[in-house]
Design a protein around this motif. Structure first.
Motif: not given
Length: 224
Positions: A105-127
């Motif tokens: 169920l980590i697949v739908v963990n809101c922490i994982i999806l939330g960081r993907a949508e709100m941070f990783a999608n807009k920042n560099t790999v290192l950040a």
């Protein structure tokens, strides 16, 4: 590491702790903290998935079509969850059995999806990697504190080591759901109190309190 990335890492541990500040991932937090070892196992598994998914999504952000980004994120996260699940099952079968359904169920963990949508999608790999490590550490530390309190008071042990003398009857309710809710509420209240004493306001939930609200279309339209 640049100072900005260092701050990104620290945000997940302190200012934007996913469990005690943003109140995300509540289900595994309450379900898997009756024992400290289970809490650490869940925290490490979620951190590995978060780190891999954040970096992959940051690398592919210009390739993934915007209209299907969420399904693509879920597919990527599911792949990493499967790999982590196999590793846990192979090298820590007791923890794998203890985590049970909450591991996939980590697949739908809101922490994982939330960081993907709100941070990783807009920042560099290192950040994105720093954000994942910070959020993962914050998640793991919160679970460890809860798991330690509940195990010591509820079973008299810590990581299986006898802490409270066997002659003392432990409070078994602490290892049950009511004990989980009680400890969770106390820790959130304690964090709020500490932040208030330091003059820091608690993060407001919803679009208005989101650190990435200015980049979100829903926030610009007036809210979620």
């Amino acid at each position: 590491m640049k100072q900005s990335n260092w701050k990104v890492l620290l945000n997940g541990i302190i200012k934007e702790n996913p469990v005690l500040i943003l109140v995300l991932g509540t289900c595994p937090t309450l379900a898997l903290t009756s024992l400290a070892v289970n809490a650490v196992g869940m925290g490490i598994a979620a951190t590995l998935v978060l780190l891999c998914s954040n970096m992959a999504i940051s690398l592919l952000k210009n390739i993934i079509p915007d209209k299907v980004r969420i399904p693509c994120y879920i597919v990527l996260i599911a792949g990493f969850v499967t790999i982590v699940g196999f590793l846990v099952q192979a090298y820590a079968p007791s923890i794998y059995d203890a985590l049970g359904l909450y591991l996939p169920l980590i697949v739908v963990n809101c922490i994982i999806l939330g960081r993907a949508e709100m941070f990783a999608n807009k920042n560099t790999v290192l950040a994105s990697a720093c954000d994942a490590i910070g959020m993962g550490l914050g998640f793991t530390l919160a679970l460890l504190v809860m798991g330690s309190i509940r195990e010591i008071l509820g079973a008299g042990t810590w990581f299986g080591i006898q802490i409270i003398p066997e002659s003392v009857t432990p409070m078994s309710i602490m290892t049950q759901p009511p004990g989980g809710f009680f400890v969770f509420g106390v820790l959130i209240a304690l964090v709020n109190f500490i932040l208030a004493r330091k003059g820091k306001k608690r993060k407001v939930s919803g679009c208005g309190g989101c650190p990435s609200a200015e980049h979100c279309a829903k926030a610009s339209e007036g809210g979620c």
